[in-house]
Write a protein that holds these residues in place. Structure first.
Motif, PDB file in Angstrom:
ATOM      1  N   GLU A  25     -14.693  43.160   0.765  1.00  0.00           N
ATOM      2  CA  GLU A  25     -15.950  43.923   0.723  1.00  0.00           C
ATOM      3  C   GLU A  25     -16.100  44.629  -0.621  1.00  0.00           C
ATOM      4  O   GLU A  25     -17.195  44.670  -1.185  1.00  0.00           O
ATOM      5  CB  GLU A  25     -16.027  44.921   1.877  1.00  0.00           C
ATOM      6  N   GLU A  59     -22.621  58.961   6.988  1.00  0.00           N
ATOM      7  CA  GLU A  59     -22.826  57.624   6.433  1.00  0.00           C
ATOM      8  C   GLU A  59     -23.896  57.674   5.354  1.00  0.00           C
ATOM      9  O   GLU A  59     -24.954  58.275   5.536  1.00  0.00           O
ATOM     10  CB  GLU A  59     -23.246  56.669   7.548  1.00  0.00           C
ATOM     11  N   ALA A  63     -24.107  52.165   2.918  1.00  0.00           N
ATOM     12  CA  ALA A  63     -22.832  51.864   3.582  1.00  0.00           C
ATOM     13  C   ALA A  63     -22.859  50.515   4.294  1.00  0.00           C
ATOM     14  O   ALA A  63     -21.823  49.875   4.463  1.00  0.00           O
ATOM     15  CB  ALA A  63     -22.480  52.967   4.575  1.00  0.00           C
ATOM     16  N   ALA A  64     -24.034  50.071   4.689  1.00  0.00           N
ATOM     17  CA  ALA A  64     -24.144  48.781   5.385  1.00  0.00           C
ATOM     18  C   ALA A  64     -23.675  47.624   4.507  1.00  0.00           C
ATOM     19  O   ALA A  64     -23.319  46.564   5.027  1.00  0.00           O
ATOM     20  CB  ALA A  64     -25.583  48.548   5.839  1.00  0.00           C
ATOM     21  N   CYS A  66     -20.979  47.520   3.159  1.00  0.00           N
ATOM     22  CA  CYS A  66     -19.539  47.438   3.459  1.00  0.00           C
ATOM     23  C   CYS A  66     -19.351  47.696   4.950  1.00  0.00           C
ATOM     24  O   CYS A  66     -18.580  48.560   5.359  1.00  0.00           O
ATOM     25  CB  CYS A  66     -18.770  48.471   2.657  1.00  0.00           C
ATOM     26  N   SER A  67     -20.061  46.955   5.766  1.00  0.00           N
ATOM     27  CA  SER A  67     -20.105  47.251   7.200  1.00  0.00           C
ATOM     28  C   SER A  67     -18.746  47.124   7.892  1.00  0.00           C
ATOM     29  O   SER A  67     -18.449  47.888   8.808  1.00  0.00           O
ATOM     30  CB  SER A  67     -21.146  46.379   7.897  1.00  0.00           C
ATOM     31  N   ARG A  70     -16.880  50.285   6.813  1.00  0.00           N
ATOM     32  CA  ARG A  70     -17.574  51.421   7.438  1.00  0.00           C
ATOM     33  C   ARG A  70     -17.200  51.544   8.900  1.00  0.00           C
ATOM     34  O   ARG A  70     -16.872  52.630   9.398  1.00  0.00           O
ATOM     35  CB  ARG A  70     -19.087  51.231   7.292  1.00  0.00           C
ATOM     36  N   ASP A  71     -17.225  50.412   9.611  1.00  0.00           N
ATOM     37  CA  ASP A  71     -16.945  50.438  11.047  1.00  0.00           C
ATOM     38  C   ASP A  71     -15.478  50.761  11.335  1.00  0.00           C
ATOM     39  O   ASP A  71     -15.178  51.471  12.294  1.00  0.00           O
ATOM     40  CB  ASP A  71     -17.331  49.113  11.692  1.00  0.00           C
ATOM     41  N   ARG A  74     -15.242  54.524  10.937  1.00  0.00           N
ATOM     42  CA  ARG A  74     -15.932  55.183  12.051  1.00  0.00           C
ATOM     43  C   ARG A  74     -15.149  55.060  13.352  1.00  0.00           C
ATOM     44  O   ARG A  74     -15.010  56.029  14.104  1.00  0.00           O
ATOM     45  CB  ARG A  74     -17.326  54.574  12.224  1.00  0.00           C
TER      46      ARG A  74
END
Length: 167
Positions: A25, A59, A63-64, A66-67, A70-71, A74
């Motif tokens: 990513e 967020e 950030a999406a 690098c989803s 990110r997830d 989270r």
């Protein structure tokens, strides 16, 4: 105590297991890095790409991009603060400094680590980053970092509040 025993933090394993996907990513966004805002701390070449903001861990809009990363953050570190990619270009030196004086520890996951003299000193201990490996330290204590190589060093940086620790 500056560096912490990573075995005390259960989320470390999932980040080390997925470090190559996280690095991939980074490779997709590497041209979108921005200068680290505290320019008085370094001579050149410290850049970042935020996924969660400082210090609240909200967020950020991009950030999406690098989803996966990110997830992971989270889902596995619900008490995180700032998080994102950090790149030290060849020849970059960060001056000794103390970080934000909140209740955070800082995690570094090595993603691209060149051979040679590239390390972080916190108090009296020096650690060299390794690809796919996490270290955790207390960013509030005096520390400095350097990349005295001819290539870039890239890590995933995450601040988090430890659940069972008094600050």
């Amino acid at each position: 105590m500056s560096f912490r025993d990573v075995s005390e933090y259960p989320f470390v394993e999932v980040f080390e297991e997925n470090w190559e996907k996280i690095r991939d990513e980074y490779l997709r966004i590497k041209n979108k890095m921005m200068a680290w805002p505290e320019t008085n701390l370094y001579n050149k070449g410290w850049e970042s790409f935020g996924i969660y903001d400082f210090p609240y861990g909200r967020e950020v809009p991009f950030a999406a991009m690098c989803s996966f990363t990110r997830d992971l953050i989270r889902d596995h570190i619900p008490n995180h603060g700032v998080a994102g990619f950090s790149r030290l270009s060849a020849g970059t030196e960060l001056q000794p400094h103390e970080g934000y004086q909140g209740n955070f520890l800082r995690m570094h996951l090595g993603l691209i680590i060149p051979e040679g003299d590239v390390a972080l000193r916190s108090l009296d201990e020096v650690r060299r980053w390794e690809e796919g490996t996490v270290f955790i330290f207390d960013d509030r204590l005096e520390h400095e970092a350097w990349n005295r190589t001819e290539e870039d060093r890239v890590i995933l940086l995450i601040d988090f509040v430890p659940e069972d620790e008094d600050f």
